[in-house]
Design a protein around this motif. Structure first.
Motif, short mmCIF file in Angstrom:
data_model
loop_
_atom_site.label_atom_id
_atom_site.label_comp_id
_atom_site.label_asym_id
_atom_site.label_seq_id
_atom_site.Cartn_x
_atom_site.Cartn_y
_atom_site.Cartn_z
N GLY A 150 49.53 -30.81 111.17
CA GLY A 150 48.87 -32.16 110.57
C GLY A 150 47.63 -32.33 111.49
O GLY A 150 47.17 -31.58 112.22
N PHE A 151 47.11 -33.53 111.30
CA PHE A 151 45.83 -33.68 112.00
C PHE A 151 45.73 -35.50 112.39
O PHE A 151 46.50 -36.04 111.56
N LYS A 152 44.79 -35.67 113.17
CA LYS A 152 44.73 -37.21 113.33
C LYS A 152 43.22 -37.49 112.69
O LYS A 152 42.27 -37.21 113.11
N ASN A 153 43.34 -38.39 111.66
CA ASN A 153 42.01 -38.81 110.92
C ASN A 153 41.18 -39.68 111.95
O ASN A 153 41.48 -40.86 112.12
N ILE A 154 40.14 -39.20 112.52
CA ILE A 154 39.05 -40.10 113.42
C ILE A 154 38.64 -41.18 112.91
O ILE A 154 38.15 -41.94 113.42
N ASN A 155 38.38 -41.14 111.53
CA ASN A 155 37.71 -42.16 110.56
C ASN A 155 38.74 -43.26 110.29
O ASN A 155 38.41 -44.26 109.56
N ARG A 156 40.12 -43.20 110.44
CA ARG A 156 41.03 -44.25 110.21
C ARG A 156 40.80 -45.40 110.25
O ARG A 156 40.36 -45.79 111.74
N VAL A 157 40.69 -46.71 109.54
CA VAL A 157 40.72 -47.92 110.08
C VAL A 157 42.11 -48.43 109.80
O VAL A 157 42.85 -48.61 108.91
N GLU A 158 42.42 -49.06 111.21
CA GLU A 158 43.70 -49.52 111.34
C GLU A 158 43.80 -51.34 111.05
O GLU A 158 43.10 -51.65 111.78
N TYR A 159 44.40 -51.70 110.22
CA TYR A 159 44.38 -53.23 110.11
C TYR A 159 45.58 -53.86 110.48
O TYR A 159 46.82 -53.36 110.41
N HIS A 176 46.01 -68.91 117.08
CA HIS A 176 47.39 -69.11 117.07
C HIS A 176 48.15 -68.20 117.32
O HIS A 176 49.57 -68.22 116.98
N GLY A 177 47.81 -67.14 117.94
CA GLY A 177 48.52 -66.00 118.31
C GLY A 177 49.22 -65.02 117.46
O GLY A 177 50.04 -64.28 117.57
N LEU A 178 48.47 -65.06 116.30
CA LEU A 178 48.97 -64.11 115.23
C LEU A 178 48.16 -62.63 115.13
O LEU A 178 48.74 -61.71 114.62
N VAL A 179 46.83 -62.62 115.73
CA VAL A 179 46.48 -61.39 115.90
C VAL A 179 45.65 -61.19 117.39
O VAL A 179 45.57 -62.35 118.00
N SER A 180 45.49 -60.29 117.86
CA SER A 180 44.88 -59.85 119.12
C SER A 180 43.25 -59.87 118.82
O SER A 180 42.90 -59.67 117.82
N LYS A 181 42.45 -59.99 119.94
CA LYS A 181 41.02 -59.89 119.65
C LYS A 181 40.43 -58.71 119.08
O LYS A 181 39.32 -58.83 118.20
N SER A 182 40.98 -57.54 119.18
CA SER A 182 40.34 -56.35 118.54
C SER A 182 40.83 -55.99 117.20
O SER A 182 40.60 -55.04 116.60
N ASP A 183 41.66 -56.72 116.82
CA ASP A 183 42.49 -56.47 115.15
C ASP A 183 41.50 -56.67 114.17
O ASP A 183 40.36 -57.73 114.31
N LEU A 184 41.63 -56.03 113.19
CA LEU A 184 40.97 -56.16 112.05
C LEU A 184 42.12 -56.60 111.01
O LEU A 184 43.15 -55.97 111.07
#
Length: 148
Positions: A65-74, A102-110
């Motif tokens: 396998g490999f790790k896609n460096i361009n992956r966008v994690e939502y 309201h604490g549903l996401v963190s600062k760096s999340d998309l």
């Protein structure tokens, strides 16, 4: 109880192993290090992953396998969560700052809105992404799904 009669709890204090203090101690001679070899010498430190010379696990197991460096994690937020937030706060406009406060996401999340549950009130939702079904559900309830 007197100050002179205080003792630590039974079994809570262990005496340290005093090695190299003569044969009578049982830990003299080789000082509990065995005979010869690198581990008996001072200054020895085992490399991480060293398995005594046998082929290490990280070399026995094949790579794949490999790790896609361009992956966008939502970060996925569902419609039922949005509706619960709207019901609890009475908000009609929901954006990243609202979700963060309201604490549903963190600062760096998309954030991406997914379609589990349903929306009954007309909400104006501004986040980075929507699934097709979620966008349709928000607009069917009279709201707006704004990518931003």
């Amino acid at each position: 109880m007197k100050l002179s009669s205080l003792k630590p709890a039974e079994g809570s204090v262990k005496t340290r192993k005093r090695v190299g203090r003569g044969q009578g101690s049982g830990l003299g001679g080789t000082s509990a290090r065995g005979h010869k070899g690198a581990q008996s010498r001072s200054g020895y430190s085992r490399k991480r992953g060293f398995e005594g010379g046998q082929m290490p696990i990280q070399r026995r197991v094949p790579k794949f396998g490999f790790k896609n460096i361009n992956r966008v994690e939502y970060k996925a937020i569902n419609l039922d969560t949005l509706q619960a937030l709207a019901d609890a706060t009475g908000l009609k406009q929901i954006n990243f700052e609202t979700l963060y406060s309201h604490g549903l996401v963190s600062k760096s999340d998309l954030v991406k809105i997914l379609s589990r549950g349903s929306v009954t009130s007309a909400l104006e939702v501004t986040v980075k992404g929507f699934s097709g079904a979620a966008k349709a559900a928000i607009e069917a309830a009279g709201g707006q799904a704004i990518v931003g």
